[in-house]
Motif scaffolding. Structure first.
Motif: not given
Ligand SMILES: NC(=O)c1ccc[n+]([C@@H]2O[C@H](COP(=O)([O-])OP(=O)(O)OC[C@H]3O[C@@H](n4cnc5c(N)ncnc54)[C@H](O)[C@@H]3O)[C@@H](O)[C@H]2O)c1
Length: 252
Positions: A15-17, A66-68, A91-93, A156-158, A192-196
């Motif tokens: 949906s984003r990022g 994605v946990t269901d 697999n991005n979530a 934990h994330y790492a 992205t939202e996560m990165g910021k």
């Molecule tokens: N932004 C960064 O700097 C960065 C760096 C390294 C890795 N990543 C990885 O890239 C991927 C995307 O991250 P992003 O930066 O776009 O983050 P984001 O938070 O903007 O987007 C993450 C998306 O995953 C969805 N999500 C969360 N839990 C979920 C679930 N249980 N089921 C389905 N969808 C779910 C969220 O609703 C959101 O749309 C992630 O796996 C993240 O760990 C991001």
């Protein structure tokens, strides 16, 4: 562009990022797209669907956590029937809620492993049978440079992202005989939202911009080229690999 003409790609957390950029980017390179995200992201997901369709491709969208496991199997079955088959899985979530390891709650440890690690396993296992029967498929796991080297407040994330890299390596060896490749992308800091949220302050942003060889932080679109490469025949002899897409922060 036509590298992915006739292919269907399934993108989680779209949906984003980074997920949204990959969904639209793969569409711009010719793929039809299945997008999914949590039900609460339905409005944003609808906007991504419109962007995919504006690129001239078909798009099917689903609420999916994605946990269901049961929901994943239902969505994969429906998307397979509607699209004619899933050729590429992304697999991005993912989630990131920073905490030091000493202060991390057990619930947050579990939540990160549920989404970032088990989610990869559950969605991949739901999609693999059809890829095996067609003797072709591309699986792309969005890991992180954090999975190569942990940083404070992200232990934990790492650990979940190191798991995603390990799953990539093992799956590649377990499914390669059926013409399926499995690779990981390890983004650096992408705005992205996560990165910021993760950077938190202008000071941190300036610091990491300066540390990066290219002297800039990433845009979600920076991840599209590597995703197209792994999704297409351009990478037919590449499997089990993890590619850093970080502008030059981490070099191993
Ligand atoms: N932004 C960064 O700097 C960065 C760096 C390294 C890795 N990543 C990885 O890239 C991927 C995307 O991250 P992003 O930066 O776009 O983050 P984001 O938070 O903007 O987007 C993450 C998306 O995953 C969805 N999500 C969360 N839990 C979920 C679930 N249980 N089921 C389905 N969808 C779910 C969220 O609703 C959101 O749309 C992630 O796996 C993240 O760990 C991001």
């Amino acid at each position: 562009m036509t590298e992915l003409n006739g292919k269907t790609a399934f993108v989680t957390g779209a949906s984003r990022g980074i997920g949204a950029a990959i969904a639209v980017g793969l569409a711009e390179h010719g793929a039809d797209i299945v997008i999914c995200d949590l039900a609460r992201e339905a409005d944003a997901l609808a906007r991504v669907k419109a962007d995919v369709e504006a690129a001239g491709r078909k798009c099917w969208s689903y609420d999916l956590d994605v946990t269901d496991k049961a929901a994943i199997e239902k969505v994969v079955a429906d998307a397979t029937e509607k699209s004619g088959g899933i050729d590429v899985l992304v697999n991005n979530a993912g989630i990131l809620k920073p905490a030091t390891l000493e202060n991390l709650s057990e619930a947050d440890w579990d939540a990160h492993f549920d989404v970032n690690a088990k989610g990869v396993l559950l969605v991949t296992n739901a999609v693999l049978p059809q890829m095996r029967s067609r003797k072709a498929g591309r699986i792309i796991n969005i890991a992180s440079i954090a999975g190569r080297q942990g940083v404070p407040t992200q232990g934990h994330y790492a650990a979940t992202k190191a798991t995603a890299i390990t799953l990539t390596r093992v799956y590649s060896q377990e499914v390669g005989m059926d013409g399926i490749t499995v690779n990981a992308i390890c983004p650096g800091i992408i705005l992205t939202e996560m990165g910021k949220n993760n950077l938190g302050s202008q000071e941190a942003m300036d610091h990491w911009t300066n540390v990066t060889a290219l002297k800039r932080l990433g845009d979600p679109k920076d991840v599209v080229g590597p995703a197209v490469f792994f999704a297409s025949d351009l990478s037919s002899f590449v499997t089990g690999q993890a590619l850093n897409v970080c502008g030059g922060i981490y070099f191993h």
